[in-house]
Design a protein around this motif. Structure first.
Motif, short mmCIF file in Angstrom:
data_model
loop_
_atom_site.label_atom_id
_atom_site.label_comp_id
_atom_site.label_asym_id
_atom_site.label_seq_id
_atom_site.Cartn_x
_atom_site.Cartn_y
_atom_site.Cartn_z
N ALA A 191 47.39 39.45 38.42
CA ALA A 191 48.13 38.34 39.02
C ALA A 191 49.59 38.35 38.57
O ALA A 191 50.50 38.16 39.39
CB ALA A 191 47.47 37.01 38.65
N ASP A 192 49.83 38.59 37.27
CA ASP A 192 51.20 38.65 36.77
C ASP A 192 51.97 39.82 37.38
O ASP A 192 53.15 39.69 37.72
CB ASP A 192 51.20 38.76 35.24
CG ASP A 192 50.69 37.50 34.57
OD1 ASP A 192 50.66 36.45 35.23
OD2 ASP A 192 50.31 37.58 33.38
N PHE A 193 51.30 40.96 37.52
CA PHE A 193 51.97 42.13 38.07
C PHE A 193 52.34 41.93 39.54
O PHE A 193 53.47 42.21 39.96
CB PHE A 193 51.06 43.35 37.92
CG PHE A 193 51.63 44.61 38.52
CD1 PHE A 193 52.54 45.37 37.81
CD2 PHE A 193 51.26 45.02 39.79
CE1 PHE A 193 53.09 46.52 38.36
CE2 PHE A 193 51.78 46.17 40.34
CZ PHE A 193 52.69 46.94 39.63
N LEU A 194 51.38 41.43 40.34
CA LEU A 194 51.63 41.25 41.77
C LEU A 194 52.67 40.17 42.05
O LEU A 194 53.37 40.21 43.07
CB LEU A 194 50.33 40.93 42.49
CG LEU A 194 49.28 42.06 42.53
CD1 LEU A 194 48.00 41.56 43.20
CD2 LEU A 194 49.82 43.29 43.26
N ALA A 195 52.78 39.18 41.15
CA ALA A 195 53.74 38.10 41.35
C ALA A 195 55.17 38.62 41.42
O ALA A 195 56.03 38.04 42.09
CB ALA A 195 53.61 37.07 40.23
N THR A 196 55.43 39.75 40.76
CA THR A 196 56.76 40.36 40.82
C THR A 196 57.13 40.73 42.25
O THR A 196 58.32 40.69 42.63
CB THR A 196 56.80 41.63 39.95
OG1 THR A 196 56.40 41.30 38.62
CG2 THR A 196 58.19 42.25 39.92
N PHE A 197 56.14 41.06 43.06
CA PHE A 197 56.36 41.46 44.44
C PHE A 197 56.16 40.31 45.42
O PHE A 197 56.13 40.53 46.63
CB PHE A 197 55.43 42.61 44.81
CG PHE A 197 55.56 43.80 43.91
CD1 PHE A 197 56.55 44.75 44.12
CD2 PHE A 197 54.70 43.98 42.84
CE1 PHE A 197 56.68 45.84 43.28
CE2 PHE A 197 54.81 45.07 42.00
CZ PHE A 197 55.81 46.00 42.22
N GLY A 198 55.99 39.10 44.91
CA GLY A 198 55.77 37.96 45.78
C GLY A 198 54.36 37.91 46.35
O GLY A 198 54.10 37.18 47.31
N ILE A 199 53.44 38.66 45.75
CA ILE A 199 52.06 38.74 46.26
C ILE A 199 51.16 37.83 45.45
O ILE A 199 51.17 37.88 44.21
CB ILE A 199 51.55 40.19 46.20
CG1 ILE A 199 52.41 41.10 47.08
CG2 ILE A 199 50.09 40.27 46.64
CD1 ILE A 199 52.06 42.57 46.97
N LEU A 200 50.39 37.00 46.15
CA LEU A 200 49.47 36.08 45.49
C LEU A 200 48.08 36.70 45.44
O LEU A 200 47.56 37.17 46.45
CB LEU A 200 49.43 34.76 46.25
CG LEU A 200 48.62 33.61 45.63
CD1 LEU A 200 49.25 33.19 44.30
CD2 LEU A 200 48.56 32.42 46.58
N LEU A 201 47.47 36.70 44.24
CA LEU A 201 46.12 37.25 44.06
C LEU A 201 45.09 36.17 44.31
O LEU A 201 45.20 35.06 43.79
CB LEU A 201 45.98 37.80 42.64
CG LEU A 201 44.58 38.29 42.24
CD1 LEU A 201 44.19 39.52 43.06
CD2 LEU A 201 44.54 38.60 40.75
N ASN A 202 44.06 36.50 45.11
CA ASN A 202 42.96 35.58 45.36
C ASN A 202 41.71 36.06 44.63
O ASN A 202 41.77 36.38 43.47
CB ASN A 202 42.72 35.44 46.87
CG ASN A 202 43.93 34.85 47.59
OD1 ASN A 202 44.44 35.42 48.53
ND2 ASN A 202 44.38 33.70 47.12
N ASP A 203 40.60 36.10 45.30
CA ASP A 203 39.33 36.48 44.67
C ASP A 203 39.36 37.92 44.17
O ASP A 203 40.04 38.78 44.74
CB ASP A 203 38.18 36.29 45.67
CG ASP A 203 38.07 34.85 46.14
OD1 ASP A 203 38.44 33.96 45.35
OD2 ASP A 203 37.66 34.63 47.28
N LEU A 204 38.56 38.17 43.12
CA LEU A 204 38.52 39.51 42.51
C LEU A 204 37.12 39.82 42.04
O LEU A 204 36.42 38.95 41.52
CB LEU A 204 39.51 39.55 41.34
CG LEU A 204 39.64 40.85 40.56
CD1 LEU A 204 41.09 41.08 40.16
CD2 LEU A 204 38.77 40.81 39.30
#
Length: 286
Positions: A191-204
């Motif tokens: 989640a922290d990594f993807l936030a850099t790209f403006g991407i929101l993480l959902n289910d995993l």
């Protein structure tokens, strides 16, 4: 993508969308896109308009006439090149707002240095106009498309690091007992990594298995309550049964197999099996 009568859209003539279920973003740069063209943005999209490297606007659902604002949102517009003209004026980037499924796979090693294969499935989406800007700013285009495979490639090292932090200090047979800890660690890192790209993480979802097929079968046999020695015997018996060998039950029980009264097979793996071994006396059955 259709540019007919200066109408820009991400839809094909058959109604299908170029973004589909695997593309995060697509880029359209064409000299036919000029001021006054109509830009159509579907309900599952954001659209970023650029001119000569500068972001002019970010659009949500609707149809808009393209005009050049006084100030760009991001960057600067170079003037004076090509005698005031350029091969293309506008660049249109469509960004998928739908939830996309991403899969990352890799290898980790347990405390015994046994190879473990992992698979992580997760959903992502772009939630806001600001996030759309973050995406095109930090995630480069490979040609004119950013697809799910590229996001998986970028996120792979973050996932591998989170998994190895726990798996490398955990014995192989206890890894599944810590799957909740592993999932939370992966979710936090990712989640922290993807936030850099403006991407929101959902289910995993995280799945970890021994890489070696035989090891997976042996662990499965131990999971039903067999001891390690019994698991080996039963594994041997199953393989023998697959080949149609009638002595498979003897292998499972750790008992000899006799043909015509003569022992022809002997399967106990040691005194630790706890089973009495009785070998027919010579000449028995004659």
């Amino acid at each position: 993508m259709a540019i007919t009568r200066q109408v820009i859209t991400s839809l094909n003539r058959d109604g299908s969308n170029l973004l589909g279920a695997t593309r995060v973003a697509i880029r359209i740069a064409d000299e036919n896109i000029v001021s006054g063209s109509l830009l159509t943005v579907e309900t599952n999209e954001f659209c970023v308009l650029k001119a000569r490297g500068a972001v002019l606007n970010v659009y949500e659902t609707g149809q808009y006439a393209l005009t050049t604002p006084d100030k760009p949102l991001l960057g600067s517009i170079a003037q004076g090149f090509f005698g005031g003209n350029s091969p293309w004026v506008y660049e249109v980037i469509y960004i998928n707002r739908s939830k996309l499924l991403i899969r990352s796979q890799g290898m980790a090693t347990s405390a015994e240095m046994a190879e473990m294969a992992y698979q992580v499935d997760y959903y992502i989406h772009i939630d806001t106009r600001e996030a759309a800007l973050e995406l095109i700013t930090h995630l480069p285009f490979n040609g004119n498309v950013i697809d799910a495979a590229e996001v998986a490639a970028y996120a792979g090292p973050a996932i591998e690091q989170a998994i190895n932090q726990i798996v490398q200090v955990t014995p192989m047979e206890h890894i599944n007992e810590r799957i909740s800890d592993i999932r939370e660690a992966v979710k936090g890192h990712l989640a922290d990594f993807l936030a850099t790209f403006g991407i929101l993480l959902n289910d995993l979802k995280v799945l970890i298995l021994p890489k070696d097929e035989r090891m997976r079968e042996l662990i499965s046999l131990q999971a039903i309550g067999l001891t390690p020695i019994e698991a080996v015997r039963y594994y041997l018996a199953l393989k023998m049964a697959d080949r149609g060998l009638v002595s498979a039950p003897n292998a499972a029980a750790g008992l000899p197999f006799a043909i015509g009264g003569q022992p022809s097979g002997f399967y106990p793996l040691g005194a630790e099996t706890g089973l009495p071994v009785q070998v027919p006396p010579p000449g028995a059955g004659h």
